[in-house]
Design a protein around this motif. Structure first.
Motif, PDB file in Angstrom:
ATOM      1  N   LYS A   1      92.635  70.916 -12.572  1.00 14.23           N
ATOM      2  CA  LYS A   1      92.516  71.376 -13.967  1.00 14.23           C
ATOM      3  C   LYS A   1      93.100  70.350 -14.935  1.00 14.23           C
ATOM      4  CE  LYS A   1      92.474  76.350 -13.068  1.00 14.23           C
ATOM      5  NZ  LYS A   1      93.237  77.610 -13.178  1.00 14.23           N
ATOM      6  N   ALA A   2      94.160  69.668 -14.528  1.00 12.77           N
ATOM      7  CA  ALA A   2      94.796  68.665 -15.392  1.00 12.77           C
ATOM      8  C   ALA A   2      93.883  67.470 -15.640  1.00 12.77           C
ATOM      9  CB  ALA A   2      96.109  68.194 -14.767  1.00 12.77           C
ATOM     10  N   MET A   3      92.944  67.222 -14.718  1.00 12.48           N
ATOM     11  CA  MET A   3      92.069  66.059 -14.853  1.00 12.48           C
ATOM     12  C   MET A   3      90.628  66.438 -15.176  1.00 12.48           C
ATOM     13  SD  MET A   3      93.500  63.583 -11.820  1.00 12.48           S
ATOM     14  CE  MET A   3      93.610  64.802 -10.514  1.00 12.48           C
ATOM     15  N   LYS A   4      90.349  67.724 -15.308  1.00  7.53           N
ATOM     16  CA  LYS A   4      88.995  68.200 -15.576  1.00  7.53           C
ATOM     17  C   LYS A   4      88.670  68.040 -17.061  1.00  7.53           C
ATOM     18  CE  LYS A   4      86.127  72.284 -15.011  1.00  7.53           C
ATOM     19  NZ  LYS A   4      86.114  73.711 -14.688  1.00  7.53           N
ATOM     20  N   GLY A   5      87.454  67.649 -17.339  1.00  8.67           N
ATOM     21  CA  GLY A   5      87.001  67.550 -18.725  1.00  8.67           C
ATOM     22  C   GLY A   5      87.526  66.301 -19.414  1.00  8.67           C
ATOM     23  N   ILE A   6      87.504  66.350 -20.726  1.00 11.86           N
ATOM     24  CA  ILE A   6      87.945  65.210 -21.531  1.00 11.86           C
ATOM     25  C   ILE A   6      89.465  65.208 -21.609  1.00 11.86           C
ATOM     26  CG2 ILE A   6      87.881  64.170 -23.825  1.00 11.86           C
ATOM     27  CD1 ILE A   6      85.086  65.400 -24.142  1.00 11.86           C
ATOM     28  N   GLY A   7      90.041  64.042 -21.382  1.00 12.40           N
ATOM     29  CA  GLY A   7      91.496  63.916 -21.427  1.00 12.40           C
ATOM     30  C   GLY A   7      92.145  64.373 -20.132  1.00 12.40           C
ATOM     31  N   THR A   8      93.384  64.004 -20.004  1.00  8.69           N
ATOM     32  CA  THR A   8      94.156  64.339 -18.804  1.00  8.69           C
ATOM     33  C   THR A   8      95.505  64.891 -19.233  1.00  8.69           C
ATOM     34  OG1 THR A   8      93.094  62.561 -17.564  1.00  8.69           O
ATOM     35  CG2 THR A   8      95.157  63.397 -16.683  1.00  8.69           C
ATOM     36  N   ASN A   9      95.902  65.979 -18.599  1.00  4.88           N
ATOM     37  CA  ASN A   9      97.215  66.558 -18.855  1.00  4.88           C
ATOM     38  C   ASN A   9      98.216  65.817 -17.962  1.00  4.88           C
ATOM     39  OD1 ASN A   9      99.547  68.068 -18.970  1.00  4.88           O
ATOM     40  ND2 ASN A   9      98.506  70.044 -18.843  1.00  4.88           N
ATOM     41  N   GLU A  10      98.750  64.721 -18.489  1.00  4.22           N
ATOM     42  CA  GLU A  10      99.651  63.876 -17.700  1.00  4.22           C
ATOM     43  C   GLU A  10     100.919  64.606 -17.293  1.00  4.22           C
ATOM     44  OE1 GLU A  10     100.130  60.314 -20.023  1.00  4.22           O
ATOM     45  OE2 GLU A  10      98.134  59.598 -19.488  1.00  4.22           O
ATOM     46  N   GLN A  11     101.403  65.488 -18.141  1.00  2.00           N
ATOM     47  CA  GLN A  11     102.631  66.215 -17.810  1.00  2.00           C
ATOM     48  C   GLN A  11     102.430  67.101 -16.582  1.00  2.00           C
ATOM     49  OE1 GLN A  11     105.690  65.644 -19.346  1.00  2.00           O
ATOM     50  NE2 GLN A  11     106.336  66.715 -17.487  1.00  2.00           N
ATOM     51  N   ALA A  12     101.253  67.691 -16.447  1.00  2.00           N
ATOM     52  CA  ALA A  12     100.968  68.517 -15.265  1.00  2.00           C
ATOM     53  C   ALA A  12     100.986  67.664 -13.999  1.00  2.00           C
ATOM     54  CB  ALA A  12      99.624  69.225 -15.417  1.00  2.00           C
ATOM     55  N   LEU A  13     100.447  66.449 -14.089  1.00  2.00           N
ATOM     56  CA  LEU A  13     100.473  65.542 -12.943  1.00  2.00           C
ATOM     57  C   LEU A  13     101.916  65.207 -12.568  1.00  2.00           C
ATOM     58  CD1 LEU A  13      97.627  63.026 -13.889  1.00  2.00           C
ATOM     59  CD2 LEU A  13      97.453  65.100 -12.505  1.00  2.00           C
ATOM     60  N   ILE A  14     102.710  64.884 -13.576  1.00  2.00           N
ATOM     61  CA  ILE A  14     104.123  64.561 -13.355  1.00  2.00           C
ATOM     62  C   ILE A  14     104.848  65.745 -12.731  1.00  2.00           C
ATOM     63  CG2 ILE A  14     106.317  64.057 -14.514  1.00  2.00           C
ATOM     64  CD1 ILE A  14     104.581  62.463 -16.603  1.00  2.00           C
ATOM     65  N   ASP A  15     104.627  66.929 -13.283  1.00  2.00           N
ATOM     66  CA  ASP A  15     105.320  68.129 -12.801  1.00  2.00           C
ATOM     67  C   ASP A  15     105.025  68.425 -11.337  1.00  2.00           C
ATOM     68  OD1 ASP A  15     106.478  68.463 -15.280  1.00  2.00           O
ATOM     69  OD2 ASP A  15     105.077  70.033 -15.928  1.00  2.00           O
ATOM     70  N   VAL A  16     103.801  68.182 -10.906  1.00  5.01           N
ATOM     71  CA  VAL A  16     103.450  68.469  -9.512  1.00  5.01           C
ATOM     72  C   VAL A  16     103.855  67.315  -8.602  1.00  5.01           C
ATOM     73  CG1 VAL A  16     101.552  68.860  -7.891  1.00  5.01           C
ATOM     74  CG2 VAL A  16     101.584  70.057 -10.079  1.00  5.01           C
ATOM     75  N   LEU A  17     103.386  66.111  -8.903  1.00  6.15           N
ATOM     76  CA  LEU A  17     103.536  65.012  -7.947  1.00  6.15           C
ATOM     77  C   LEU A  17     104.954  64.478  -7.809  1.00  6.15           C
ATOM     78  CD1 LEU A  17     100.212  63.082  -8.595  1.00  6.15           C
ATOM     79  CD2 LEU A  17     100.731  64.741  -6.795  1.00  6.15           C
ATOM     80  N   THR A  18     105.763  64.592  -8.842  1.00  4.78           N
ATOM     81  CA  THR A  18     107.134  64.072  -8.734  1.00  4.78           C
ATOM     82  C   THR A  18     108.117  65.097  -8.188  1.00  4.78           C
ATOM     83  OG1 THR A  18     107.749  64.647 -11.008  1.00  4.78           O
ATOM     84  CG2 THR A  18     106.767  62.460 -10.644  1.00  4.78           C
ATOM     85  N   LYS A  19     107.663  66.323  -8.011  1.00  3.11           N
ATOM     86  CA  LYS A  19     108.562  67.363  -7.509  1.00  3.11           C
ATOM     87  C   LYS A  19     108.166  67.840  -6.122  1.00  3.11           C
ATOM     88  CE  LYS A  19     109.799  68.630 -12.149  1.00  3.11           C
ATOM     89  NZ  LYS A  19     109.527  69.441 -13.280  1.00  3.11           N
ATOM     90  N   ARG A  20     107.415  66.997  -5.427  1.00  8.04           N
ATOM     91  CA  ARG A  20     107.007  67.300  -4.055  1.00  8.04           C
ATOM     92  C   ARG A  20     107.386  66.129  -3.171  1.00  8.04           C
ATOM     93  NH1 ARG A  20     106.535  70.955  -7.009  1.00  8.04           N
ATOM     94  NH2 ARG A  20     104.785  72.359  -7.277  1.00  8.04           N
ATOM     95  N   SER A  21     107.691  66.417  -1.933  1.00  4.32           N
ATOM     96  CA  SER A  21     108.001  65.357  -0.980  1.00  4.32           C
ATOM     97  C   SER A  21     106.713  64.612  -0.626  1.00  4.32           C
ATOM     98  CB  SER A  21     108.616  65.948   0.284  1.00  4.32           C
ATOM     99  OG  SER A  21     107.639  66.697   0.995  1.00  4.32           O
ATOM    100  N   SER A  22     106.862  63.477   0.027  1.00 11.13           N
ATOM    101  CA  SER A  22     105.691  62.695   0.446  1.00 11.13           C
ATOM    102  C   SER A  22     104.780  63.532   1.345  1.00 11.13           C
ATOM    103  CB  SER A  22     106.129  61.424   1.166  1.00 11.13           C
ATOM    104  OG  SER A  22     105.009  60.682   1.575  1.00 11.13           O
ATOM    105  N   LEU A  23     105.350  64.229   2.288  1.00  7.75           N
ATOM    106  CA  LEU A  23     104.562  65.073   3.186  1.00  7.75           C
ATOM    107  C   LEU A  23     103.819  66.153   2.398  1.00  7.75           C
ATOM    108  CD1 LEU A  23     103.706  65.834   6.048  1.00  7.75           C
ATOM    109  CD2 LEU A  23     105.776  67.219   6.208  1.00  7.75           C
ATOM    110  N   GLN A  24     104.487  66.761   1.437  1.00  4.79           N
ATOM    111  CA  GLN A  24     103.843  67.784   0.621  1.00  4.79           C
ATOM    112  C   GLN A  24     102.698  67.197  -0.202  1.00  4.79           C
ATOM    113  OE1 GLN A  24     107.268  69.417  -1.442  1.00  4.79           O
ATOM    114  NE2 GLN A  24     107.502  71.054   0.076  1.00  4.79           N
ATOM    115  N   ARG A  25     102.883  65.982  -0.728  1.00  4.53           N
ATOM    116  CA  ARG A  25     101.800  65.347  -1.494  1.00  4.53           C
ATOM    117  C   ARG A  25     100.597  65.080  -0.598  1.00  4.53           C
ATOM    118  NH1 ARG A  25     106.310  62.744  -3.939  1.00  4.53           N
ATOM    119  NH2 ARG A  25     106.053  60.921  -2.606  1.00  4.53           N
ATOM    120  N   GLN A  26     100.823  64.735   0.672  1.00  4.36           N
ATOM    121  CA  GLN A  26      99.710  64.531   1.606  1.00  4.36           C
ATOM    122  C   GLN A  26      98.956  65.839   1.838  1.00  4.36           C
ATOM    123  OE1 GLN A  26      99.066  61.293   2.305  1.00  4.36           O
ATOM    124  NE2 GLN A  26     100.862  61.074   0.993  1.00  4.36           N
ATOM    125  N   GLN A  27      99.691  66.932   1.909  1.00  6.42           N
ATOM    126  CA  GLN A  27      99.069  68.243   2.088  1.00  6.42           C
ATOM    127  C   GLN A  27      98.285  68.650   0.840  1.00  6.42           C
ATOM    128  OE1 GLN A  27     102.551  70.501   3.139  1.00  6.42           O
ATOM    129  NE2 GLN A  27     102.283  70.114   5.327  1.00  6.42           N
TER     130      GLN A  27
END
Length: 141
Positions: free
Chosen positions: A32-58
């Motif tokens: 949803k953060a990357m769908k359509g015009i524009g990107t919700n960069e904060q949503a990407l930051i909130d998810v990807l920086t608060k997960r471990s490497s293994l969780q990001r792979q999942q």
């Protein structure tokens, strides 16, 4: 460059990941953060920086299963500059990222000796073995 990894190890900083982790909602949030015009960069930051490497792979596997797209390639197509580099780097398992950095430092005309020295001189024998294994696997792709 992998300067941040040495700093993180030295300072004892690590991402523990989310204790109530479920990759499907995270994959949907990223989509949803990357769908359509524009990107919700904060949503990407909130998810990807608060997960471990293994969780990001999942999350990447769930993203592919839910939306039929590769998460790393989608990030590359939606982002640019240093923000893209950081978000894409987060999607690599640590040793695979360092192997990629070594490969990139040696490809083409000229060699980026600083990157090579930084990675190879600051790792233990077992870490170097893992990096070499990841490097060899990357060459076979």
């Amino acid at each position: 460059m992998a300067w941040w990894k040495a700093w993180v190890e030295q300072e004892g900083i690590s991402v523990k990941g989310s204790p109530h982790f479920n990759p499907e909602p995270d994959a949907e949030t990223l989509y949803k953060a990357m769908k359509g015009i524009g990107t919700n960069e904060q949503a990407l930051i909130d998810v990807l920086t608060k997960r471990s490497s293994l969780q990001r792979q999942q999350i990447a596997k769930a993203f592919k299963a839910q939306f039929g797209k590769d998460l790393t390639e989608t990030l590359k197509s939606e982002l640019s500059g240093n923000f893209e580099k950081v978000m894409v780097a987060l999607m690599y398992p640590p040793y695979r990222y360092e192997a990629k950095e070594l490969h990139d430092a040696m490809k083409g005309i000229g060699t980026k000796e600083g990157v090579i020295i930084e990675i190879l001189a600051s790792r233990t024998k077992s870490q170097l073995q893992e990096i070499m294994k990841a490097y060899e696997e990357g060459q076979q792709r």
